[in-house]
Design a protein around this motif. Sequence first.
Motif, short mmCIF file in Angstrom:
data_model
loop_
_atom_site.label_atom_id
_atom_site.label_comp_id
_atom_site.label_asym_id
_atom_site.label_seq_id
_atom_site.Cartn_x
_atom_site.Cartn_y
_atom_site.Cartn_z
N LEU A 39 0.81 -1.21 0.00
CA LEU A 39 0.00 0.00 0.00
C LEU A 39 0.85 1.27 0.00
CD1 LEU A 39 -2.67 -1.09 2.64
CD2 LEU A 39 -2.77 -1.35 0.15
N THR A 40 1.91 1.26 0.82
CA THR A 40 2.84 2.39 0.90
C THR A 40 4.25 1.83 1.03
OG1 THR A 40 2.86 2.57 3.32
CG2 THR A 40 1.06 3.68 2.15
N ILE A 45 -0.67 -5.37 2.92
CA ILE A 45 -1.69 -6.31 3.38
C ILE A 45 -1.26 -7.73 2.98
CG2 ILE A 45 -4.10 -7.04 3.19
CD1 ILE A 45 -3.77 -4.43 4.66
N LYS A 46 -1.29 -8.66 3.94
CA LYS A 46 -0.94 -10.05 3.69
C LYS A 46 -2.23 -10.89 3.67
CE LYS A 46 3.56 -9.37 3.84
NZ LYS A 46 4.44 -9.59 2.68
N THR A 47 -2.39 -11.71 2.64
CA THR A 47 -3.58 -12.55 2.53
C THR A 47 -3.17 -13.99 2.26
OG1 THR A 47 -3.72 -11.98 0.17
CG2 THR A 47 -5.06 -10.68 1.69
N MET A 48 -4.04 -14.92 2.67
CA MET A 48 -3.75 -16.34 2.48
C MET A 48 -5.02 -17.16 2.52
SD MET A 48 -1.66 -19.01 4.89
CE MET A 48 -3.21 -19.67 5.54
N LYS A 190 5.74 -10.04 -13.07
CA LYS A 190 6.14 -9.31 -11.88
C LYS A 190 5.22 -9.57 -10.70
CE LYS A 190 8.49 -5.48 -14.22
NZ LYS A 190 8.53 -4.00 -14.42
N GLN A 191 3.98 -9.97 -10.98
CA GLN A 191 2.99 -10.12 -9.92
C GLN A 191 2.70 -11.56 -9.54
OE1 GLN A 191 -0.44 -7.94 -11.35
NE2 GLN A 191 0.28 -6.05 -10.42
N LEU A 192 2.87 -12.50 -10.46
CA LEU A 192 2.35 -13.85 -10.27
C LEU A 192 3.43 -14.92 -10.35
CD1 LEU A 192 -0.39 -15.30 -9.85
CD2 LEU A 192 -0.51 -15.56 -12.34
N LYS A 193 3.39 -15.83 -9.38
CA LYS A 193 4.29 -16.98 -9.36
C LYS A 193 3.47 -18.25 -9.09
CE LYS A 193 8.11 -14.33 -7.30
NZ LYS A 193 9.00 -14.22 -6.12
N ASN A 218 1.69 -10.96 -5.81
CA ASN A 218 2.25 -9.75 -5.19
C ASN A 218 1.82 -8.54 -6.02
OD1 ASN A 218 3.83 -11.11 -3.12
ND2 ASN A 218 5.13 -11.81 -4.79
N THR A 219 1.12 -7.61 -5.40
CA THR A 219 0.66 -6.42 -6.10
C THR A 219 1.16 -5.17 -5.39
OG1 THR A 219 -1.41 -6.36 -4.88
CG2 THR A 219 -1.38 -7.60 -6.93
N ILE A 220 1.29 -4.09 -6.15
CA ILE A 220 1.76 -2.80 -5.62
C ILE A 220 0.71 -1.74 -5.90
CG2 ILE A 220 3.56 -1.02 -5.73
CD1 ILE A 220 5.52 -3.21 -6.53
#
Length: 224
Positions: A39-40, A45-48, A190-193, A218-220
């Motif tokens: 976010l900054t 934020i961590k999600t699972m 860059k975002q997806l693995k 992973n998103t920014i």
Amino acid sequence: MKNIAFILCLCFSIFKTQAQKKPENQLGAWYMYNGSHTLTDKFAIKTMAHFRYFKFISKFQQEIYRLGVNYKISKKTSTTLGVSYAKADLIFDIPSPHLYEWRLYEDFFLTSKWGNLKTKHRFRLEHRFIHKNTTIDETKNWIRYDLNIQYPFAKNWSIDVFNEIFMNLDSSKRFAQNWTGGGIINKLNKQLKLRIGYFQIKTPSKILKRIQLGVILNTIHRKK
């Protein structure tokens, strides 16, 4: 003599059938989503969400969801405060009441890098509020330490190995579990693995074997 041979064969057959029904004789699977959303410069934020099975595609064992707020202390250290919810079937191949659980957790991360070799240490304090059935509720406090080592072996490909130990702070017998395994990670962009792996869960009474199939997102969202 024939009767004795028949009885021995019958006993062996029954024993083999019962052994196959034990959870430690099954190759189970975990289907996993893990996400980190920046976010900054300091907060994320961590999600699972994990769906876990005693067998590869059947025999539900557990589903667990986790949400946390991560604060970056420095380039190498960060901390997370979060909550998780889980539902589980504790007994394999026998109908049983499900266990429901809420958890509060605090994480501390320490990362380091030597060349292309990346290591991450995670220390977790976990407070578990467990509802077993209509009459039994439990509270447990666990401390967990995870060591994860990752190394790239080709463009967009890397391997990882990990070991995590669980200690029960409310029991005289502190050791609860130990997870050991590894996997292969493919970076799609860059975002997806994507990750596929194998690990073993060691408890005081048994060893469980599990395949891991995961998506890492992973998103920014911070302003440039």
